[in-house]
Structures are given as C-alpha cells and as structure tokens.
Design a protein around this motif. Structure first.
Motif, PDB file in Angstrom:
ATOM      1  N   UNK A  66       0.775  -1.538   0.057  1.00 28.14           N
ATOM      2  CA  UNK A  66       0.163   0.084  -0.128  1.00 28.14           C
ATOM      3  C   UNK A  66       0.956   1.305   0.070  1.00 28.14           C
ATOM      4  N   UNK A  67       2.119   1.239   0.894  1.00 30.17           N
ATOM      5  CA  UNK A  67       2.676   2.444   0.948  1.00 30.17           C
ATOM      6  C   UNK A  67       3.581   2.574  -0.411  1.00 30.17           C
ATOM      7  N   UNK A  68       4.094   1.408  -1.019  1.00 25.45           N
ATOM      8  CA  UNK A  68       4.812   1.725  -2.171  1.00 25.45           C
ATOM      9  C   UNK A  68       3.990   1.903  -3.588  1.00 25.45           C
ATOM     10  N   UNK A  69       2.850   1.536  -3.562  1.00 25.58           N
ATOM     11  CA  UNK A  69       1.798   1.965  -4.601  1.00 25.58           C
ATOM     12  C   UNK A  69       1.486   3.376  -4.496  1.00 25.58           C
ATOM     13  N   UNK A  70       1.030   4.006  -3.220  1.00 21.59           N
ATOM     14  CA  UNK A  70       0.827   5.044  -2.842  1.00 21.59           C
ATOM     15  C   UNK A  70       1.886   6.144  -3.224  1.00 21.59           C
ATOM     16  N   UNK A  71       3.000   5.753  -3.014  1.00 24.02           N
ATOM     17  CA  UNK A  71       4.211   6.592  -3.347  1.00 24.02           C
ATOM     18  C   UNK A  71       4.389   6.523  -4.954  1.00 24.02           C
ATOM     19  N   UNK A  72       4.262   5.537  -5.407  1.00 27.50           N
ATOM     20  CA  UNK A  72       4.260   5.376  -6.801  1.00 27.50           C
ATOM     21  C   UNK A  72       3.396   6.317  -7.607  1.00 27.50           C
ATOM     22  N   UNK A  73       2.103   6.370  -7.117  1.00 23.71           N
ATOM     23  CA  UNK A  73       0.989   6.935  -7.650  1.00 23.71           C
ATOM     24  C   UNK A  73       1.174   8.667  -7.274  1.00 23.71           C
ATOM     25  N   UNK A  74       2.047   9.029  -6.347  1.00 25.44           N
ATOM     26  CA  UNK A  74       2.132  10.516  -6.219  1.00 25.44           C
ATOM     27  C   UNK A  74       2.466  11.304  -7.499  1.00 25.44           C
ATOM     28  N   UNK A  75       3.274  10.796  -8.185  1.00 23.32           N
ATOM     29  CA  UNK A  75       3.831  11.369  -9.571  1.00 23.32           C
ATOM     30  C   UNK A  75       3.662  10.457 -10.710  1.00 23.32           C
ATOM     31  N   UNK A  76       3.584  11.349 -11.750  1.00 24.62           N
ATOM     32  CA  UNK A  76       3.347  10.315 -13.197  1.00 24.62           C
ATOM     33  C   UNK A  76       4.730   9.637 -13.451  1.00 24.62           C
ATOM     34  N   UNK A  77       4.559   8.766 -14.206  1.00 25.95           N
ATOM     35  CA  UNK A  77       5.785   8.309 -14.896  1.00 25.95           C
ATOM     36  C   UNK A  77       6.862   9.371 -15.492  1.00 25.95           C
ATOM     37  N   UNK A  78       6.306  10.117 -16.248  1.00 23.44           N
ATOM     38  CA  UNK A  78       7.089  11.356 -16.692  1.00 23.44           C
ATOM     39  C   UNK A  78       8.071  12.106 -15.537  1.00 23.44           C
ATOM     40  N   UNK A  79       7.046  12.313 -14.555  1.00 26.00           N
ATOM     41  CA  UNK A  79       7.746  13.325 -13.469  1.00 26.00           C
ATOM     42  C   UNK A  79       8.855  12.439 -12.744  1.00 26.00           C
ATOM     43  N   UNK A  80       8.524  11.097 -12.671  1.00 25.59           N
ATOM     44  CA  UNK A  80       9.399  10.261 -11.982  1.00 25.59           C
ATOM     45  C   UNK A  80      10.832  10.226 -12.782  1.00 25.59           C
ATOM     46  N   UNK A  81      10.574   9.863 -13.944  1.00 27.16           N
ATOM     47  CA  UNK A  81      11.774   9.888 -15.182  1.00 27.16           C
ATOM     48  C   UNK A  81      12.769  11.272 -15.050  1.00 27.16           C
ATOM     49  N   UNK A  82      11.882  12.474 -14.992  1.00 26.51           N
ATOM     50  CA  UNK A  82      12.648  13.623 -14.809  1.00 26.51           C
ATOM     51  C   UNK A  82      13.361  13.670 -13.696  1.00 26.51           C
ATOM     52  N   UNK A  83      12.597  13.323 -12.600  1.00 30.72           N
ATOM     53  CA  UNK A  83      13.476  13.337 -11.295  1.00 30.72           C
ATOM     54  C   UNK A  83      14.717  12.545 -11.178  1.00 30.72           C
ATOM     55  N   UNK A  84      14.658  11.282 -12.024  1.00 28.69           N
ATOM     56  CA  UNK A  84      15.746  10.352 -11.997  1.00 28.69           C
ATOM     57  C   UNK A  84      16.924  10.983 -12.818  1.00 28.69           C
ATOM     58  N   UNK A  85      16.505  11.760 -14.071  1.00 31.95           N
ATOM     59  CA  UNK A  85      17.608  12.332 -14.712  1.00 31.95           C
ATOM     60  C   UNK A  85      18.168  13.393 -14.017  1.00 31.95           C
ATOM     61  N   UNK A  86      17.321  14.313 -13.279  1.00 29.84           N
ATOM     62  CA  UNK A  86      17.972  15.368 -12.375  1.00 29.84           C
ATOM     63  C   UNK A  86      19.011  14.960 -11.406  1.00 29.84           C
ATOM     64  N   UNK A  87      18.506  13.872 -10.666  1.00 27.26           N
ATOM     65  CA  UNK A  87      19.484  13.341  -9.654  1.00 27.26           C
ATOM     66  C   UNK A  87      20.776  12.705 -10.258  1.00 27.26           C
ATOM     67  N   UNK A  88      20.738  12.083 -11.600  1.00 27.60           N
ATOM     68  CA  UNK A  88      21.707  11.770 -12.347  1.00 27.60           C
ATOM     69  C   UNK A  88      22.698  12.735 -12.603  1.00 27.60           C
TER      70      UNK A  88
END
Length: 250
Positions: A115-137
């Motif tokens: 439940x926690x993992x799915x709630x966290x995953x749905x907090x942002x869209x796929x595109x936004x999670x990907x943008x964050x990953x690129x920013x941290x990289x």
C-alpha cells in the motif's frame, strides 16, 4: 507553398475548435432543458470529431445518469477521472452512479508495504519520476566532478557523500518510474455493459458458468481470445465474458 499549407491547417483547426464549442454549448442547453438523449447525441458527435475533455466526459456521464443508463454513466465518469484524477465533482457523481449497480464485490486489501509503495508510486506520473531520475543523475555527475577536482579534504568528503546520495536517489526514482510504468501497463479497466453477463470458466459458450455480473461493474481485462475476454474482479475472481458484454476504458 508549405507556409500556406500550414496556415490552412491552422485555420481548419480553429474552425473545428469553434464548431465543437458551438456544439458543446448546444448540447448543454438541451441538457438544461431536460432533453438528455438529444444532448447525448451531440456530445457523441463532438467525441467522434476527436475532441476529448474532462467536461465532455463529465457531461456525458451526467446525461446518461439522468436517463438511468448505469453502465454508460459510470463509463464516462471513469473516462473523466482518467483526465482529471483529483476532480471532486466527478468522484462524487461516480459514487452516485455506482450506488445504482447490483453487484457488491469486495476489494482485496493491500498489505502495508504494498500500500505504501503503490501510494508513493502514484504520487507522481511516470514522466515526472523519470525527470527526477535524470535530475539526480545530473547532480551525481556534477558532484562527482567536484569531488574529483577538489583539493580540500572537507570538500572532497562533502562532495563524495552528496554524490552518493544523489546516485541513491536516482536509483530510487528510476525504480519508481519503472514501477509506475508497469502498474499503468497492467491496469486495463473496463465496464460491464450487458444488463446481465454470464461469466464462463473457459472462452466458449459450452463451458461452466462461474457467476453473473451486471451492468456498471468495473473489471480488469487480462486476455482476449477470439470473441471472448478474460476478466478479473477486485476480489480476485476471474472468468471469461463475450466481447460485447464489456467495454474497455483505455
């Protein structure tokens, strides 16, 4: 020549937009006058032109709800929610429409971690999670370069710790992006449109009947074989229904 063609395309687009706006206002006027079936015809005409919006789906759901068309009203409210997941008006009207359904199906509760993992995953869209990953990289690369070229041991230590933290966050956000993608790929919702649908154990009419579903019930599509679709309910039950009994939301 190409420039003139672009101008023509823009003008055609503006004309289509204006025409759809006029039709939308006409349909709304019919709805306000209680002519719901006529309003639905015009809303569908707008849909067939390729126009999609939360307002259009919401009004279609409202018109079908007024006519007690359970399955279509739920279907269009769900379509509206796909475009605007946090719209409270759509959520409220969907709840009213779902109260008209016959089937009472339990929902299997998720475990605490899931439940926690799915709630966290749905907090942002796929595109936004990907943008964050690129920013941290990017942060990781920059901080590692600072670590490599710094002379001060304190700066080296600080840059190294920060770069490792950025790398860890990059891996976490990248994992969440892929998890979000997989959840969206597996999410294939549909609505039962038949007044009563016989759910079979196999994709043929001679197989055992497992149970029956009624219009408006939401299911997940798992597979398709010939004229049959395999469905799954929120309580985990599965079975096969004929194609015409169910309509996919995606």
């Amino acid at each position: 020549m190409k420039r003139y063609l672009n101008i023509v395309v823009v003008l055609i687009g503006l004309y289509a937009f204006a025409q759809n706006e006029s039709l939308f206002e006409e349909a709304n006027a019919l709805y306000n006058e209680g002519q719901y079936a006529e309003a639905i015809d015009i809303y569908n005409e707008i849909l067939n032109s390729g126009k999609h919006s939360t307002e259009l789906y919401f009004n279609l759901g409202n018109a079908h709800y007024k006519l007690n068309n359970i399955a279509p009203s739920i279907y269009f409210y769900e379509k509206a929610l796909q475009l605007s997941p946090n719209d409270e008006d759509v959520k409220n009207n969907l709840a009213f429409a779902q109260n008209m359904t016959i089937d009472d199906i339990d929902i299997i509760p998720e475990t605490g971690l899931a439940r926690f993992l799915n709630a966290l995953t749905h907090y942002l869209s796929f595109d936004n999670w990907a943008r964050m990953a690129v920013a941290f990289a990017g942060c990781f690369v920059l901080l590692f370069l600072i670590y490599y070229f710094a002379y001060s041991s304190f700066k080296k230590r600080l840059a190294f710790i920060s770069s490792m933290g950025s790398l860890m966050l990059c891996c976490i956000t990248l994992a969440l992006a892929f998890h979000k993608y997989n959840l969206e790929e597996m999410d294939r919702p549909a609505i039962i449109f038949a007044t009563e649908s016989k759910v079979k154990s196999e994709p043929n009419s001679r197989s055992e009947e497992l149970f029956r579903l009624h219009e408006g019930t939401k299911v997940q599509l798992l597979d398709t074989i010939n004229n049959w679709k395999k469905i799954k309910l929120s309580d985990g039950k599965t079975g096969w229904v004929v194609n015409n009994d169910v309509k996919a939301l995606k």
